[in-house]
Design an enzyme around this catalytic site. Structure first.
Site, short mmCIF file in Angstrom:
data_model
loop_
_atom_site.label_atom_id
_atom_site.label_comp_id
_atom_site.label_asym_id
_atom_site.label_seq_id
_atom_site.Cartn_x
_atom_site.Cartn_y
_atom_site.Cartn_z
N ASP A 180 0.85 -1.18 0.00
CA ASP A 180 0.00 0.00 0.00
C ASP A 180 0.90 1.24 0.00
O ASP A 180 2.10 1.13 0.25
CB ASP A 180 -0.90 -0.04 1.23
CG ASP A 180 -1.88 1.12 1.26
OD1 ASP A 180 -2.30 1.56 0.18
OD2 ASP A 180 -2.20 1.59 2.36
N THR A 182 -0.27 4.98 1.17
CA THR A 182 -0.51 5.90 2.28
C THR A 182 -0.41 5.16 3.61
O THR A 182 -1.14 4.21 3.86
CB THR A 182 -1.90 6.55 2.14
OG1 THR A 182 -1.99 7.19 0.87
CG2 THR A 182 -2.12 7.56 3.24
N GLU A 283 -6.35 19.56 4.28
CA GLU A 283 -7.00 20.79 4.71
C GLU A 283 -6.38 21.32 6.00
O GLU A 283 -6.18 22.52 6.17
CB GLU A 283 -8.50 20.54 4.91
CG GLU A 283 -9.32 20.82 3.67
CD GLU A 283 -10.74 21.19 4.03
OE1 GLU A 283 -11.21 20.75 5.09
OE2 GLU A 283 -11.37 21.92 3.27
N PHE A 324 -17.10 20.18 -2.37
CA PHE A 324 -16.18 19.35 -3.16
C PHE A 324 -16.85 18.03 -3.50
O PHE A 324 -17.59 17.46 -2.70
CB PHE A 324 -14.92 19.11 -2.34
CG PHE A 324 -13.91 18.21 -3.01
CD1 PHE A 324 -12.88 18.73 -3.76
CD2 PHE A 324 -13.99 16.83 -2.87
CE1 PHE A 324 -11.96 17.91 -4.38
CE2 PHE A 324 -13.07 16.00 -3.47
CZ PHE A 324 -12.05 16.55 -4.23
N ASP A 461 -5.15 5.93 -3.97
CA ASP A 461 -4.95 7.35 -4.26
C ASP A 461 -5.00 7.62 -5.76
O ASP A 461 -5.01 6.71 -6.59
CB ASP A 461 -3.60 7.82 -3.71
CG ASP A 461 -3.65 8.01 -2.21
OD1 ASP A 461 -4.76 8.00 -1.66
OD2 ASP A 461 -2.59 8.15 -1.60
N ARG A 572 -6.19 3.96 -7.65
CA ARG A 572 -7.63 3.95 -7.49
C ARG A 572 -8.19 2.53 -7.49
O ARG A 572 -9.21 2.24 -8.12
CB ARG A 572 -8.29 4.76 -8.61
CG ARG A 572 -8.09 6.26 -8.52
CD ARG A 572 -8.76 6.83 -7.30
NE ARG A 572 -8.76 8.28 -7.26
CZ ARG A 572 -9.12 9.00 -6.21
NH1 ARG A 572 -9.47 8.38 -5.10
NH2 ARG A 572 -9.09 10.31 -6.24
N LYS A 578 -7.15 -5.36 -5.04
CA LYS A 578 -5.83 -5.66 -4.49
C LYS A 578 -5.67 -7.17 -4.31
O LYS A 578 -4.63 -7.75 -4.66
CB LYS A 578 -5.64 -4.95 -3.15
CG LYS A 578 -5.55 -3.44 -3.23
CD LYS A 578 -5.30 -2.83 -1.86
CE LYS A 578 -5.18 -1.32 -1.95
NZ LYS A 578 -4.89 -0.70 -0.63
N ASP A 602 -6.49 -2.98 3.42
CA ASP A 602 -5.41 -3.88 2.98
C ASP A 602 -5.59 -5.30 3.52
O ASP A 602 -4.75 -6.17 3.24
CB ASP A 602 -4.05 -3.34 3.45
CG ASP A 602 -3.78 -1.94 2.94
OD1 ASP A 602 -4.07 -1.69 1.76
OD2 ASP A 602 -3.32 -1.10 3.72
#
Length: 864
Positions: A180, A182, A283, A324, A461, A572, A578, A602
């Site tokens: 993975d 992140t 943010e 968003f 991501d 993505r 996976k 995961d």
């Protein structure tokens, strides 16, 4: 759905859905209803079935045991046949000693009995105790992993844990690693690194000659002590941005004002400090940066946002939030403080299409700077604003309120309205946020590549982010021959892109083959193999294309292309995808696979691979609980595979070779002895001899260990190497003293044995009143209480997901449902309270005193 409670009805929709891992803030109480549980949850549906993992050595041992048993039967048949032949030809001469007429036995029946006799005698060739011995050896290897100080993380106080003892030697045979991104390769901690304002880059550090300096731990940070609202954990190294703020540069102030207003962050007081709660770390990093540079977001209500600008409290009227979503890829807010303005931030490719033609030159400059940021592996956002006419805004707002109540095509019409008011914006600049890599990740990946281990990154991501991290990790490099990007939306497009990439690799191989033919024809047949090693390719594929690539008609083409590439990055992807990628490699390549991750998404990948590794990071313990090995940092994977994996396999191979040699050496003696004893099933070596040999090797090995241990502490070695062996004779002299052994014996006997004896008989012989009551209560316990006690949970396991910025928070803020309220009566009525507090007012007073020195005395005082 509809919830009926005390005569009132409440609607249940997606806006009230709480996903697993969410945290309720500013909420005193709530009613909850579980609608998805157990196997119905998305997490469980993506996990797949748990498979029993066995190593290659386990499968080899099972096969060898079957062959050894067949070999035992063959030896029994050979010796039984020899007995029959011997009794027929030679045995009749011994009838004077053992007459056959008395026992009425034939030669064939004698051979049959001899067969079973030799099966019993030669059964030592079958390694019955092999599995127990192997498990004991694996247990020792697991302790070596748990005790490894070099795999211990001091910051989190986390040691490496071998959660299974059956896969240690398999660690040394890994060929594919699926990782993975992140939280596994990165720390999942976002840091404001650089920014571009009006074409000027801030964040780089230069020396006196104008050359850019590399930022290290020794680089001096910007001093934010003048700002009493600053966050002490924030670090920035370029003083020019602070000087621009102090000089009241309009573009810089507008840039920071946008960061302080355009967000969905909530603020709260914690131990006298201003704390931000954000739905995404991106943010939080942006708002914290604006806070340190003098534009601190203070508080918000559904109708307003309060900001402390350069020591002055300014309240902006919040007119609208254009939220968003994955289609818009941007967020906008409309504020009024004298003038109506729209502030927008989002993906640069989207923002640039909405800009006013007057920002064309600045757009080209900023675009080049964004490419520079992306090349450094930074996450980028573009920032823009627009001045709105009050009459135009009133007309637009009426359209917006009308479209918000439309039942058909509401989302499409809202998107069109959002784009209408966002067109014609002026570009302010761009931000660059660094998702820091974990320590030692590039070095670990390079060493694993030297060991011919292929690393595939499977992440949820975006493609741009994953590619940037790939360059940061040295998985992607500029000197690679080609980087293939597969982004087709249909099966045909994906098939064409995969075949085109494969043909390009093969065509380059043929060119290399032709060049090799001119030099040397010997290597012509191995050119493709050499090309796959010498020339490096990379493959990047997104989730939509991967779904088609995993179809039965394309999976072999995709796998062949991926194996020809040095690096594979899948973006993505869902948790199930996976697991499907891991299963594809495991099925067709028959190679040992290892999956490493840190989050609940995961788990399916970890369970599908041969070996699962969980990293205890920011996303909970779900991956760790489902893994076979766990530690705190990705860099420890290098030591787990190249040290523990290699030595475990090396030790296990030597042990099995010795074990089989020992059994065959003892058994074949009896087999050979049968040819000299008339195949009479006599024992050549007694069991006492075999027992003595086993004891000799077992205890002799231990004795040899201690002999060497004490020899290392001898006077002779001290004389040769006094600096290394400084404690001369310590172990030998200590254990030679009788008093030491006496103290050990007395301590064990006096302190442990009496206490165990007293505790064991006291409850039975001399029960106390408490013991009697406890026994009676256990007998009289009602079935209802037993069921309740059985239903109670002694522990709870929760998982957390790293949610990216998503839709819905803007509507939630404007509705005011997430704002803190105070109870004023017992009739469940609430009154909205002001978010200010005394400590912030005191800070503002001190900030004003400092700002008069730092920024100059303001002419006008804005009040909230």
């Amino acid at each position: 759905g509809t919830l009926t409670w005390r005569g009132n009805k409440y609607s249940l929709d997606n806006g009230k859905m709480l996903l697993r891992g969410c945290i309720l803030r500013n909420t005193e109480w709530c009613f909850g209803m579980v609608i998805f549980a157990g196997l119905q949850t998305k997490l469980m549906q993506n996990c797949g079935k748990t498979k029993f993992k066995r190593t290659t050595i386990d499968k080899l041992m099972n096969t060898l045991v079957l062959w050894i048993f067949a070999f035992l039967i063959c030896m029994g048949v050979i010796l039984a046949t020899g007995n029959t032949i011997w009794e027929t030809w030679i045995g009749r001469g011994f009838e004077m000693f053992l007459p056959w007429t008395k026992f009425q036995i034939g030669t064939v029946f004698s051979g049959f009995l001899t067969f079973w006799s030799y099966i019993i005698i030669l059964n030592t060739v079958v390694p019955i105790s092999l599995y127990v011995s192997v498990e004991v050896l694996r247990l020792g290897h697991s302790f070596f992993i748990n005790w490894d100080v070099k795999m211990y993380d001091c910051q989190t106080n986390t040691a490496a844990v071998a959660r299974t003892t059956t896969l240690n030697e398999e660690l040394g045979q890994v060929e594919f690693i699926f990782s993975d991104k992140t939280g596994t390769l990165t720390q999942n901690i976002m840091v404001f690194s650089k920014c571009s304002i009006n074409g000027t880059i801030y964040g780089d550090v230069y020396d006196e000659f104008g050359h850019r300096k590399e930022i290290t731990e020794k680089t001096a940070c910007v001093d934010f002590s003048y700002n009493l609202l600053s966050d002490g954990a924030f670090k920035f190294y370029d003083n020019t941005l602070v000087e621009a703020v102090k000089q009241k540069d309009s573009a810089v102030q507008e840039f920071l004002r946008l960061l302080a207003l355009c967000h969905t962050v909530m603020s709260e007081e914690s131990e006298g400090k201003l704390v931000y709660q954000a739905q995404s770390p991106d943010e939080a990093a942006l708002v914290t940066a604006a806070r340190n540079f003098g534009f601190a977001f203070w508080s918000r209500t559904p109708e307003s946002i309060t900001v402390c600008e350069m020591g002055q409290v300014v309240t902006y009227q919040l007119l609208a939030i254009l939220d968003f979503n994955n289609t818009r890829k941007r967020m906008s807010v409309i504020d009024a403080q004298g003038r109506i303005k729209l502030y927008c931030k989002g993906a640069d490719t989207i923002i640039f299409d909405l800009l006013d033609p007057s920002s064309k030159d600045l757009m080209h400059t900023t675009s080049e700077q964004l490419n520079e940021f992306a090349g450094e592996g930074l996450r980028t956002l573009a920032l823009a604003y627009k001045d709105l006419d009050e009459e135009y805004y009133d007309v637009w707002m009426k359209k917006f309120l009308f479209v918000s109540t439309v039942l058909e095509n509401r989302e499409d019409q809202l998107a069109a309205l959002h784009e209408e008011i966002e067109r014609g914006m002026k570009l302010l600049g761009a931000t660059a946020i660094e998702d820091k890599l974990q320590e030692g990740v590039p070095e670990t990946i390079s060493k694993l590549n030297l060991a011919d281990i292929k690393i595939w990154v499977l992440t949820g991501d975006k493609q741009e982010t994953a590619v940037n991290i790939g360059y940061s990790c040295n998985m992607l490099r500029d000197d690679m021959t080609d980087v293939f990007v597969v982004s087709g939306h249909t099966l045909t497009e994906v098939q064409q892109q995969l075949r085109k990439a494969k043909e390009r690799i093969l065509s380059l191989s043929r060119v290399s083959d032709a060049r090799n033919d001119e030099d040397n024809d010997i290597f012509a047949d191995d050119s493709v193999f050499e090309e796959a090693i010498i020339t490096e390719y990379a493959l990047v594929i997104n989730g939509h294309s991967l779904a088609h690539a995993l179809e039965p008609q394309l999976e072999i083409v995709f796998l062949d292309l991926a194996c020809l590439c040095k690096t594979v990055i899948c973006c993505r992807v869902t948790p199930m995808q996976k697991a499907q990628v891991v299963e594809l490699v495991r099925k067709h390549k028959r190679a040992v696979t290892l999956a490493v991750g840190d989050g609940a998404n995961d788990v399916s990948m970890i369970k599908t691979s041969h070996i699962g590794v969980g990293i205890s990071g920011q996303e909970g313990m779900q991956a760790v609980l489902a893994s076979d090995y766990s530690f705190a940092q990705f860099r420890y994977l290098q030591r787990l595979l190249l040290v523990h994996g290699r030595w475990s396999y090396f030790r296990m191979s030597n042990f099995l070779s010795y074990f089989f040699y020992k059994n065959f050496a003892f058994t074949l003696v009896h087999f050979w002895y049968g040819f000299y004893c008339g195949f009479s099933a006599q024992i050549g070596l007694s069991m006492h001899y075999w027992t003595a040999v086993n004891h000799l090797f077992v205890w002799g090995s231990l004795a040899m260990y201690f002999v060497i241990l004490f020899a290392m502490q001898s006077d002779g070695l001290f004389g040769v190497l006094p600096n290394i062996f400084s404690f001369v004779g310590a172990a030998r002299n200590c254990l030679s003293e009788k008093s030491v052994w006496l103290v050990i014996l007395l301590t064990t006997a006096v302190c442990i044995v009496p206490d165990l004896f007293v505790r064991s008989i006291r409850a039975s012989l001399f029960p106390t009143q408490t013991d009697r009551v406890h026994k009676q209560s256990c007998k009289r316990q009602r079935p209802e209480e037993q069921n309740l006690r059985r239903a109670c949970r002694t522990s709870s396991r929760r998982s957390a997901y790293a949610f990216s910025h998503q839709e819905g928070f803007g509507e939630l803020i404007t509705s005011g449902k997430n704002m803190r309220t105070s109870r004023v009566s017992s009739t469940c009525s609430y009154e909205r309270t002001a978010p200010s507090s005394k400590w912030i007012e005191n800070v503002i007073k001190r900030t004003n005193a400092v700002s008069c020195i730092s920024f100059g005395s303001p002419n006008k005082q804005h009040q909230s």
